[in-house]
Design a protein around this motif. Sequence first.
Motif, short mmCIF file in Angstrom:
data_model
loop_
_atom_site.label_atom_id
_atom_site.label_comp_id
_atom_site.label_asym_id
_atom_site.label_seq_id
_atom_site.Cartn_x
_atom_site.Cartn_y
_atom_site.Cartn_z
N LYS B 112 0.84 -1.21 0.00
CA LYS B 112 0.00 0.00 0.00
C LYS B 112 0.87 1.26 0.00
O LYS B 112 0.57 2.23 -0.70
CB LYS B 112 -0.91 0.01 1.23
N ALA B 115 2.25 1.84 -3.38
CA ALA B 115 1.25 2.44 -4.27
C ALA B 115 1.10 3.93 -3.96
O ALA B 115 1.01 4.76 -4.87
CB ALA B 115 -0.09 1.73 -4.11
N THR B 116 1.09 4.24 -2.68
CA THR B 116 0.97 5.65 -2.29
C THR B 116 2.10 6.48 -2.87
O THR B 116 1.92 7.62 -3.27
CB THR B 116 0.98 5.76 -0.75
N LEU B 117 3.28 5.86 -2.94
CA LEU B 117 4.47 6.57 -3.42
C LEU B 117 4.74 6.32 -4.90
O LEU B 117 5.83 6.65 -5.39
CB LEU B 117 5.69 6.15 -2.59
N HIS B 118 3.75 5.72 -5.60
CA HIS B 118 3.87 5.47 -7.04
C HIS B 118 5.00 4.50 -7.38
O HIS B 118 5.51 4.54 -8.50
CB HIS B 118 4.11 6.78 -7.81
N ARG B 119 5.40 3.67 -6.46
CA ARG B 119 6.46 2.70 -6.76
C ARG B 119 5.80 1.42 -7.26
O ARG B 119 5.79 0.40 -6.57
CB ARG B 119 7.29 2.45 -5.51
N GLU B 150 -5.38 -1.10 -9.37
CA GLU B 150 -4.84 0.25 -9.52
C GLU B 150 -3.57 0.23 -10.38
O GLU B 150 -3.36 1.09 -11.24
CB GLU B 150 -4.56 0.84 -8.14
N ALA B 176 -16.53 3.15 -0.32
CA ALA B 176 -15.31 3.63 -0.96
C ALA B 176 -14.92 2.73 -2.13
O ALA B 176 -14.48 3.21 -3.18
CB ALA B 176 -14.18 3.70 0.06
N ARG B 177 -15.07 1.41 -1.96
CA ARG B 177 -14.72 0.52 -3.08
C ARG B 177 -15.70 0.69 -4.24
O ARG B 177 -15.32 0.62 -5.41
CB ARG B 177 -14.69 -0.93 -2.61
N ALA B 320 7.46 9.46 -7.40
CA ALA B 320 6.28 10.17 -6.93
C ALA B 320 6.24 11.60 -7.44
O ALA B 320 5.19 12.23 -7.44
CB ALA B 320 6.25 10.15 -5.41
#
Lengths: 349, 410
Positions: B112, B115-119, B150, B176-177, B320
């Motif tokens: 997660k 993903a948050t950091l675009h890695r 995603e 949210a989903r 990012a």
Amino acid sequence: MTHVARLLVLLLALFGAAYGHDPVLIDAEITVDGTRVVVHLAMKPSAALAGIGDHRSQVDPAELDSLAPRLAAWLKAGARLTADGVAVPMEWMDLEGGSDTPLAMRLSGALPEGAHRLALTLSLLRDLPATISVIDTVHLAGSPALATVRDGEEATLALDATTRSAPTLLTYARLGFLHILPEGLDHILFVLGLFLLSPRLKPLLWQITAFTAAHSLTLGLAISGAISAPPRIVEPLIAASIAAVAIENIVIGRLAPWRWAVVFGFGLVHGLGFAAGLAELRPSSGGLAAPLIGFNLGVEGGQLTVVACAAAVTAWCRSRDWYRPRVAVPASAMIAATGLFWAGQRVLG
Amino acid sequence: MRIGPWSLLGLVALGTAGIGGALLALSSRSTPAHRPGYAEAVRGLDDWVDVNVGRSRRDPRSWLALANLGEAYRQRALLTGDELDLGRAERSLEDAFIAAPGAAGPWLARAKLSATLHRWNEIERDLAHVDATTMVDDADLAGAEGLRAERAFQRGDYARAIAGYRRAAELDPGPARLATLASGLAVTGGGTEAEILFSRAEAACTPADPVTAAWVELERANTAFELEHFDEALTRATHAEQLLPGWWRARGRIADARAALGQHDAAITDYRGLIARTQRAEYMDALARELRVAGDPEADRWIARAGTIYDAQLATDPEAAWAHAFQHFLDFGDPQRALDLAERDHALRPGGETTLRLALADLRASRLADARTLVDALEATPWDVPRVGRAARLIHAAGGGNGIARGDAP
């Protein structure tokens, strides 16, 4: 885990937003006034909190006073200012902001005569994870030049005529005037309280003179560092003095013999309040005469302006029989109520 | 001492006002107004972080405590956008892996964070460990599905992405989903179903959870903005802010919508406020664009400031930074640098967004043939947003070609 946090865990796990490791930004603005230099530092609350080992994200403004000593120690240890290569010892001044607005903190120091070049090195956030970079932007008030460096590096700025303005007697007088009009509503109400007791000029001038002598005394002592009183005590007392003078107007209704002493005593308290206003331009060493005289002149100018305005507004009715019952007493009642309200508010919170 | 009737009246008024004032002061102190909103949500996360800091300090060898702490920091960063928390999350998860025995560890949490950091390249490795774990509940499975979806979306594999969003919503059918699936469908030709899903997501929200409700509404605003329905975007973003007062991200979308609608003064005010609160470079760029429209030379100061931030960000966390930095350099800086960033980003996640950026960077760098190839390929994908049509028209016009872009079709 709190209810809110639990909900957020469920929700935020789904957030598609992506973030980068944005750098932490610290803004520094340097103001030079004669022999005094003030460094204004602004940063996110979370950055300042991280500096003192607190992992929270926001600050409740109500807790700023309790955090101040730790923040002061942190900044004094991590901010190094030099003038032409000579270290300038920095003192903590104040802070404001909080919640999720930037925290603004100020340090000040004595600037050597004739300094031409300032260098500020901020080493404030050295223990962060390696993936976080800290950028300091430093600029001189009044100058478009901006130095951008990584935290720990030196930002050097040249002093010139546009950024270095020595405060004059007029500067301090202006500050004193503004401290009454328009910023000093409590002082305005106090002066109006004095005015309302008697429409005659002579008693009023005596009271104003007693008030001036008293606040000049404590202002001088406070500015020179001989005495100090915390705002938590001074501010409620100022509010109480407003109420006391106005109540005396209603109950006594004439110039009692003790009025001078009362006004003088309250002047002593107001002087301590004025000291906070003058602290912003206080010179670091020597030269107290100009700030004191200038500031007091400004305060007197402000007070006399208030009296003049009040006299002009009440000129048509001051000599009437009903002036006291229909103007002086109701106005005093309103002033007293306001003073009491402020006193309660300042004591409680 | 004699007190006349007027004085008596004055004293009564004084007493009444004084007592009233004191009561008012006391009441405002003893019963502070309850204002649920962004600040309260952040306080809740502060408390959660605090609890986990305590646990990890009491038992520094517990990888679970460290993993929870890392996740707490990441959650807070998602709400506040605070860069410090992302770094702390990363460090806590690294510590958790060091403390974890054997193959154990916070694999899903790290995926997660990646993903948050675009890695995106680092996600699959961690998700493979999640797949191999037997003790996984539906929420975790949905989390893994959501991340894979995603990643597929970012890579331009829209069919796989939508299928993944669907599976995630089946496993964990929360608002949210549903909203995530809806926003994916809305930009890939599934607008009708998207509306139905958004409505279902909204209906599933409860007043007790304003954060979710605000997020769903903001997701609708973002989708409307992407489809260039700017009035709707403004309305929905404003509603999102009402649901979670003080949420900077909602205010950011309000500012964007106002700028798009030509409400420049309001947008400038919003962006200034956002910069003061967040110090985010993309808002500095946005403010600079608005100031340039107004002919204000102050724009240059913000462009320089944002450039400094992007330089630092590109040095520490390039993946990012590529997207926002690209836009900065495309609009205000060196076209060659914009092209370099666009190529790197496209290589990492060759989806519609990055392909469009690369095409525009090619156009700016006078590589018209490459730009045309890219935009033509993009028009053949299911990713269907007005920006693609406009870019195609621009590129074909620049090339002197007669190609008819999708946006020009009747």
